[in-house]
Motif scaffolding. Structure first.
Motif, short mmCIF file in Angstrom:
data_model
loop_
_atom_site.label_atom_id
_atom_site.label_comp_id
_atom_site.label_asym_id
_atom_site.label_seq_id
_atom_site.Cartn_x
_atom_site.Cartn_y
_atom_site.Cartn_z
N LEU A 1 0.85 -1.19 0.00
CA LEU A 1 0.00 0.00 0.00
C LEU A 1 0.88 1.23 0.00
CD1 LEU A 1 -2.60 -1.03 2.71
CD2 LEU A 1 -2.99 -0.87 0.24
N PHE A 2 0.54 2.20 -0.84
CA PHE A 2 1.27 3.46 -0.85
C PHE A 2 0.81 4.27 0.34
CE2 PHE A 2 3.87 5.41 -4.28
CZ PHE A 2 4.36 6.46 -3.53
N ALA A 3 1.72 4.65 1.25
CA ALA A 3 1.34 5.35 2.48
C ALA A 3 1.43 6.86 2.34
CB ALA A 3 2.22 4.89 3.63
N SER A 4 2.51 7.36 1.70
CA SER A 4 2.67 8.81 1.64
C SER A 4 3.78 9.20 0.68
CB SER A 4 3.01 9.38 3.02
OG SER A 4 4.30 8.95 3.42
N TYR A 5 3.73 10.48 0.29
CA TYR A 5 4.85 11.13 -0.38
C TYR A 5 5.43 12.13 0.61
CZ TYR A 5 3.59 9.49 -5.08
OH TYR A 5 3.33 8.73 -6.17
N SER A 6 6.74 12.17 0.73
CA SER A 6 7.37 13.19 1.57
C SER A 6 7.88 14.34 0.73
CB SER A 6 8.50 12.58 2.40
OG SER A 6 9.48 12.02 1.56
N ASP A 7 7.96 14.15 -0.58
CA ASP A 7 8.45 15.20 -1.47
C ASP A 7 8.00 14.90 -2.89
OD1 ASP A 7 10.12 17.56 -2.06
OD2 ASP A 7 11.40 16.13 -3.12
N THR B 1 11.09 2.98 1.71
CA THR B 1 11.18 4.32 1.16
C THR B 1 11.72 4.20 -0.25
OG1 THR B 1 11.59 5.27 3.34
CG2 THR B 1 12.19 6.62 1.45
N ILE B 2 11.04 4.87 -1.18
CA ILE B 2 11.39 4.75 -2.60
C ILE B 2 11.61 6.14 -3.17
CG2 ILE B 2 10.65 3.91 -4.87
CD1 ILE B 2 8.73 1.99 -3.37
N ASP B 3 12.73 6.32 -3.87
CA ASP B 3 12.97 7.55 -4.64
C ASP B 3 12.53 7.30 -6.07
OD1 ASP B 3 14.00 8.90 -2.47
OD2 ASP B 3 16.09 8.73 -3.10
N PHE B 4 11.71 8.21 -6.60
CA PHE B 4 11.15 8.09 -7.95
C PHE B 4 11.67 9.20 -8.85
CE2 PHE B 4 7.88 6.47 -5.04
CZ PHE B 4 7.59 5.25 -5.60
N THR B 5 11.84 8.85 -10.13
CA THR B 5 12.17 9.83 -11.16
C THR B 5 11.36 9.50 -12.40
OG1 THR B 5 14.43 9.99 -10.34
CG2 THR B 5 14.02 10.85 -12.55
N LEU B 6 10.72 10.51 -12.99
CA LEU B 6 10.07 10.35 -14.28
C LEU B 6 10.84 11.20 -15.28
CD1 LEU B 6 6.67 9.69 -15.39
CD2 LEU B 6 7.59 11.81 -16.29
N SER B 7 11.37 10.55 -16.31
CA SER B 7 12.17 11.24 -17.33
C SER B 7 11.52 11.08 -18.69
CB SER B 7 13.58 10.65 -17.40
OG SER B 7 14.25 10.83 -16.16
N ILE B 8 11.59 12.14 -19.49
CA ILE B 8 11.11 12.11 -20.87
C ILE B 8 12.28 11.64 -21.72
CG2 ILE B 8 10.19 13.49 -22.77
CD1 ILE B 8 9.31 15.50 -20.43
N THR C 1 9.74 14.88 -13.29
CA THR C 1 9.17 14.79 -11.95
C THR C 1 10.05 13.90 -11.08
OG1 THR C 1 6.97 14.83 -13.00
CG2 THR C 1 7.04 14.27 -10.67
N THR C 2 10.24 14.33 -9.83
CA THR C 2 10.92 13.49 -8.84
C THR C 2 10.04 13.43 -7.60
OG1 THR C 2 12.17 15.35 -7.91
CG2 THR C 2 13.25 14.07 -9.66
N ALA C 3 10.20 12.37 -6.84
CA ALA C 3 9.41 12.23 -5.61
C ALA C 3 10.10 11.21 -4.70
CB ALA C 3 7.99 11.76 -5.93
N THR C 4 9.74 11.30 -3.43
CA THR C 4 10.11 10.28 -2.45
C THR C 4 8.82 9.82 -1.80
OG1 THR C 4 12.25 11.34 -2.04
CG2 THR C 4 11.45 9.81 -0.36
N GLY C 5 8.63 8.51 -1.75
CA GLY C 5 7.41 7.96 -1.18
C GLY C 5 7.68 6.80 -0.26
N THR C 6 6.67 6.47 0.51
CA THR C 6 6.76 5.34 1.43
C THR C 6 5.62 4.37 1.14
OG1 THR C 6 7.72 6.72 3.14
CG2 THR C 6 6.76 4.64 3.87
#
Length: 127
Positions: free
Chosen positions: A53-59, A87-94, A117-122
């Motif tokens: 389950l995706f709990a949250s984004y911190s950024d 904890t997962i660091d995400f990057t979306l690149s074109i 787009t970049t993000a950090t999620g839990t």
């Protein structure tokens, strides 16, 4: 507890023109977050045998516009493994972009991907 730090998953997707919501064929930022959700689900299945389950984004950072006709890559890397949380660091690149100046179906492979787009999620997985 198994340490999954460094586990990486990448999804690649073409963004069709029916996803454009704004002038200039812009796509809303929620598109990137939806892709991050799919990547997180894949990571949880790969590491824990459960969708989690995706709990949250911190950024979340929106760094460049995403447009219909783009080919994008969403990547997630586990940076911290807790008992049940990841904890997962995400990057979306074109990686490719439509080029309508050359023709209706013309597109270019970008020499350097554009980080959109970049993000950090839990995420949380069952015990």
């Amino acid at each position: 507890m198994t340490n999954h730090d460094g586990t990486c998953v990448t999804h690649r997707r073409y963004i069709s023109y029916d996803h454009a919501h704004y002038g200039g064929n812009l796509v809303d930022g929620a598109y990137a977050l939806a892709m991050f959700g799919d990547v997180a689900t894949d990571i949880c299945i790969q590491t824990d045998g459960d969708e989690g389950l995706f709990a949250s984004y911190s950024d979340v950072q929106f760094k460049a516009p995403i447009r219909a006709g783009d080919f994008v890559e969403a990547t997630g890397v586990i940076t911290r493994t807790g008992n049940r949380s990841r904890t997962i660091d995400f990057t979306l690149s074109i990686v490719c972009r439509a080029n309508p100046e050359r023709g209706d179906s013309a597109a270019d492979v970008l020499e350097e991907p554009i980080v959109a787009t970049t993000a950090t999620g839990t995420v949380v997985v069952p015990a």
